[in-house]
Design a protein around this motif. Structure first.
Motif, PDB file in Angstrom:
ATOM      1  N   GLN A 143       6.583  11.006   1.773  1.00 24.16           N
ATOM      2  CA  GLN A 143       6.447  12.319   2.400  1.00 24.16           C
ATOM      3  C   GLN A 143       5.110  12.477   3.111  1.00 24.16           C
ATOM      4  OE1 GLN A 143       7.015  14.879  -1.001  1.00 24.16           O
ATOM      5  NE2 GLN A 143       9.168  15.248  -0.534  1.00 24.16           N
ATOM      6  N   HIS A 144       4.095  11.815   2.595  1.00 25.12           N
ATOM      7  CA  HIS A 144       2.753  12.004   3.144  1.00 25.12           C
ATOM      8  C   HIS A 144       2.616  11.312   4.500  1.00 25.12           C
ATOM      9  CE1 HIS A 144      -1.800  11.170   3.043  1.00 25.12           C
ATOM     10  NE2 HIS A 144      -1.590  12.391   3.482  1.00 25.12           N
ATOM     11  N   ARG A 145       2.206  12.056   5.488  1.00 23.70           N
ATOM     12  CA  ARG A 145       1.977  11.529   6.829  1.00 23.70           C
ATOM     13  C   ARG A 145       0.503  11.704   7.166  1.00 23.70           C
ATOM     14  NH1 ARG A 145       6.071   9.746   5.680  1.00 23.70           N
ATOM     15  NH2 ARG A 145       8.103   9.873   6.700  1.00 23.70           N
ATOM     16  N   VAL A 146      -0.218  10.602   7.212  1.00 23.51           N
ATOM     17  CA  VAL A 146      -1.646  10.691   7.502  1.00 23.51           C
ATOM     18  C   VAL A 146      -1.858  10.935   8.986  1.00 23.51           C
ATOM     19  CG1 VAL A 146      -2.320   9.226   5.567  1.00 23.51           C
ATOM     20  CG2 VAL A 146      -1.819   8.191   7.784  1.00 23.51           C
ATOM     21  N   THR A 147      -2.966  11.547   9.308  1.00 20.63           N
ATOM     22  CA  THR A 147      -3.284  11.876  10.700  1.00 20.63           C
ATOM     23  C   THR A 147      -4.125  10.793  11.354  1.00 20.63           C
ATOM     24  OG1 THR A 147      -5.197  13.151   9.946  1.00 20.63           O
ATOM     25  CG2 THR A 147      -3.129  14.351  10.271  1.00 20.63           C
ATOM     26  N   HIS A 148      -4.388   9.719  10.605  1.00 21.24           N
ATOM     27  CA  HIS A 148      -5.191   8.621  11.142  1.00 21.24           C
ATOM     28  C   HIS A 148      -4.644   7.322  10.575  1.00 21.24           C
ATOM     29  CE1 HIS A 148      -6.947   8.799   7.133  1.00 21.24           C
ATOM     30  NE2 HIS A 148      -7.242  10.075   7.352  1.00 21.24           N
ATOM     31  N   ALA A 149      -5.209   6.199  10.995  1.00 26.16           N
ATOM     32  CA  ALA A 149      -4.736   4.901  10.522  1.00 26.16           C
ATOM     33  C   ALA A 149      -4.966   4.765   9.018  1.00 26.16           C
ATOM     34  CB  ALA A 149      -5.468   3.780  11.259  1.00 26.16           C
ATOM     35  N   LEU A 150      -4.018   4.109   8.351  1.00 25.64           N
ATOM     36  CA  LEU A 150      -4.174   3.875   6.918  1.00 25.64           C
ATOM     37  C   LEU A 150      -5.362   2.948   6.661  1.00 25.64           C
ATOM     38  CD1 LEU A 150      -0.452   3.320   5.899  1.00 25.64           C
ATOM     39  CD2 LEU A 150      -1.898   5.217   5.173  1.00 25.64           C
ATOM     40  N   PRO A 151      -6.147   3.220   5.622  1.00 23.22           N
ATOM     41  CA  PRO A 151      -7.292   2.354   5.325  1.00 23.22           C
ATOM     42  C   PRO A 151      -6.839   0.967   4.890  1.00 23.22           C
ATOM     43  CG  PRO A 151      -6.961   3.977   3.579  1.00 23.22           C
ATOM     44  CD  PRO A 151      -6.039   4.358   4.690  1.00 23.22           C
ATOM     45  N   ASP A 152      -7.703  -0.002   5.108  1.00 22.93           N
ATOM     46  CA  ASP A 152      -7.359  -1.389   4.792  1.00 22.93           C
ATOM     47  C   ASP A 152      -6.996  -1.574   3.328  1.00 22.93           C
ATOM     48  OD1 ASP A 152      -7.782  -2.105   7.404  1.00 22.93           O
ATOM     49  OD2 ASP A 152      -9.809  -2.879   7.085  1.00 22.93           O
ATOM     50  N   TRP A 153      -7.717  -0.900   2.408  1.00 22.70           N
ATOM     51  CA  TRP A 153      -7.463  -1.099   0.981  1.00 22.70           C
ATOM     52  C   TRP A 153      -6.056  -0.645   0.599  1.00 22.70           C
ATOM     53  CZ3 TRP A 153      -6.317   3.521  -1.280  1.00 22.70           C
ATOM     54  CH2 TRP A 153      -6.874   4.682  -0.733  1.00 22.70           C
ATOM     55  N   TYR A 154      -5.531   0.340   1.309  1.00 20.67           N
ATOM     56  CA  TYR A 154      -4.181   0.823   1.015  1.00 20.67           C
ATOM     57  C   TYR A 154      -3.148  -0.162   1.570  1.00 20.67           C
ATOM     58  CZ  TYR A 154      -0.499   4.288   0.229  1.00 20.67           C
ATOM     59  OH  TYR A 154       0.624   4.948  -0.221  1.00 20.67           O
ATOM     60  N   LEU A 155      -3.396  -0.669   2.774  1.00 23.71           N
ATOM     61  CA  LEU A 155      -2.481  -1.634   3.380  1.00 23.71           C
ATOM     62  C   LEU A 155      -2.424  -2.918   2.566  1.00 23.71           C
ATOM     63  CD1 LEU A 155      -3.446  -1.172   7.136  1.00 23.71           C
ATOM     64  CD2 LEU A 155      -1.358  -0.376   6.011  1.00 23.71           C
ATOM     65  N   VAL A 156      -3.566  -3.347   2.032  1.00 26.13           N
ATOM     66  CA  VAL A 156      -3.609  -4.557   1.219  1.00 26.13           C
ATOM     67  C   VAL A 156      -2.722  -4.406  -0.011  1.00 26.13           C
ATOM     68  CG1 VAL A 156      -5.095  -5.908  -0.320  1.00 26.13           C
ATOM     69  CG2 VAL A 156      -5.856  -5.375   1.994  1.00 26.13           C
ATOM     70  N   GLU A 157      -2.751  -3.236  -0.625  1.00 23.58           N
ATOM     71  CA  GLU A 157      -1.921  -3.007  -1.808  1.00 23.58           C
ATOM     72  C   GLU A 157      -0.438  -3.021  -1.452  1.00 23.58           C
ATOM     73  OE1 GLU A 157      -1.078  -2.412  -5.836  1.00 23.58           O
ATOM     74  OE2 GLU A 157      -2.838  -3.121  -4.756  1.00 23.58           O
ATOM     75  N   GLN A 158      -0.084  -2.431  -0.321  1.00 18.73           N
ATOM     76  CA  GLN A 158       1.314  -2.449   0.111  1.00 18.73           C
ATOM     77  C   GLN A 158       1.792  -3.877   0.336  1.00 18.73           C
ATOM     78  OE1 GLN A 158       1.242   0.163   3.566  1.00 18.73           O
ATOM     79  NE2 GLN A 158       2.247   1.773   2.389  1.00 18.73           N
ATOM     80  N   VAL A 159       0.986  -4.654   1.049  1.00 20.85           N
ATOM     81  CA  VAL A 159       1.351  -6.042   1.337  1.00 20.85           C
ATOM     82  C   VAL A 159       1.506  -6.836   0.045  1.00 20.85           C
ATOM     83  CG1 VAL A 159       0.508  -8.210   2.339  1.00 20.85           C
ATOM     84  CG2 VAL A 159       0.350  -6.078   3.647  1.00 20.85           C
ATOM     85  N   ARG A 160       0.610  -6.608  -0.896  1.00 16.59           N
ATOM     86  CA  ARG A 160       0.667  -7.336  -2.159  1.00 16.59           C
ATOM     87  C   ARG A 160       1.980  -7.084  -2.893  1.00 16.59           C
ATOM     88  NH1 ARG A 160      -0.347  -6.948  -7.373  1.00 16.59           N
ATOM     89  NH2 ARG A 160      -0.722  -4.716  -7.316  1.00 16.59           N
ATOM     90  N   LEU A 161       2.472  -5.859  -2.859  1.00 15.37           N
ATOM     91  CA  LEU A 161       3.718  -5.540  -3.547  1.00 15.37           C
ATOM     92  C   LEU A 161       4.919  -6.219  -2.895  1.00 15.37           C
ATOM     93  CD1 LEU A 161       3.125  -1.776  -4.362  1.00 15.37           C
ATOM     94  CD2 LEU A 161       3.167  -3.680  -5.971  1.00 15.37           C
TER      95      LEU A 161
END
Length: 207
Positions: free
Chosen positions: A120-138
């Motif tokens: 549901q959450h829509r950020v108004t800017h690019a996702l931070p690298d630390w969050y993307l890294v966690e997504q990729v890891r999963l």
């Protein structure tokens, strides 16, 4: 108490309060003014430890991803063969994909508000690298059995296929648990997921 210690305590208190609100009432219930009242700080104090509410929500979502990670690490993962996969090893890889999909269903059903907040959450800017890294890891959990089923794929192609399989599973779970559309009992939904993901996995094994 030093200023840095106070900031860290406030940050932890805000994160705990936001996580509790989302888990109990859902993302739309999260309001900065209510959070400040809950932890006993001024409204402006929130933005001394988080740049905006987006950052706070992402921090809560990261906790949710960690919770999901613990759930899927409990899934029995078939080991990858050292050489060319045998038919039995390909069958085991298909079963791994099915078990991962079922684990996703169980997590969503057990943590509906937290799970929905991830999407549901829509950020108004690019996702931070630390969050993307966690997504990729999963996604690596899905990529492992895909290496058995489709050893011919390159890393980029396999990563894209993992996301496509996740999207298919997520679609089934989202529709099945949506009270406004076609809510299904968890056992029925599990059966449908086992059929669909199993068929997709066997098709990859044959391809």
């Amino acid at each position: 108490m030093r200023n840095e210690e106070r900031r860290e305590r406030l940050k932890a208190a805000l994160l705990d309060a936001a996580e509790r609100t989302i888990a109990e009432s859902g993302l739309p219930a999260l309001k900065a003014r209510d959070l400040a009242k809950d932890v006993g700080c001024a409204l402006g104090a929130i933005y001394t430890v988080f740049p905006d509410l987006d950052a706070l929500i992402l921090a809560v979502n990261l906790r949710t991803l960690a919770l999901f990670d613990r759930a899927i690490t409990a899934v029995r993962i078939a080991p990858e063969p050292e050489g060319a996969a045998t038919p039995a090893e390909r069958d085991a890889a298909v079963e791994t994909l099915v078990r991962l999909a079922v684990a996703y269903l169980h997590f969503a059903a057990a943590n509906p508000a937290r799970w929905r907040a991830l999407f549901q959450h829509r950020v108004t800017h690019a996702l931070p690298d630390w969050y993307l890294v966690e997504q990729v890891r999963l996604f690596r959990y899905i990529e492992a059995p895909l290496r058995v089923l489709r050893p011919d794929l390159g890393e980029r192609e396999r990563a894209l296929l993992a996301r496509s399989l996740f999207s298919a599973t997520h679609g089934l779970v989202s529709l099945g648990l949506d009270e406004k559309l076609m809510v299904l009992s968890e056992p029925v939904l599990r059966g449908q997921i086992e059929i669909v993901v199993g068929a997709l996995g066997r098709g990859l094994a044959e391809g």
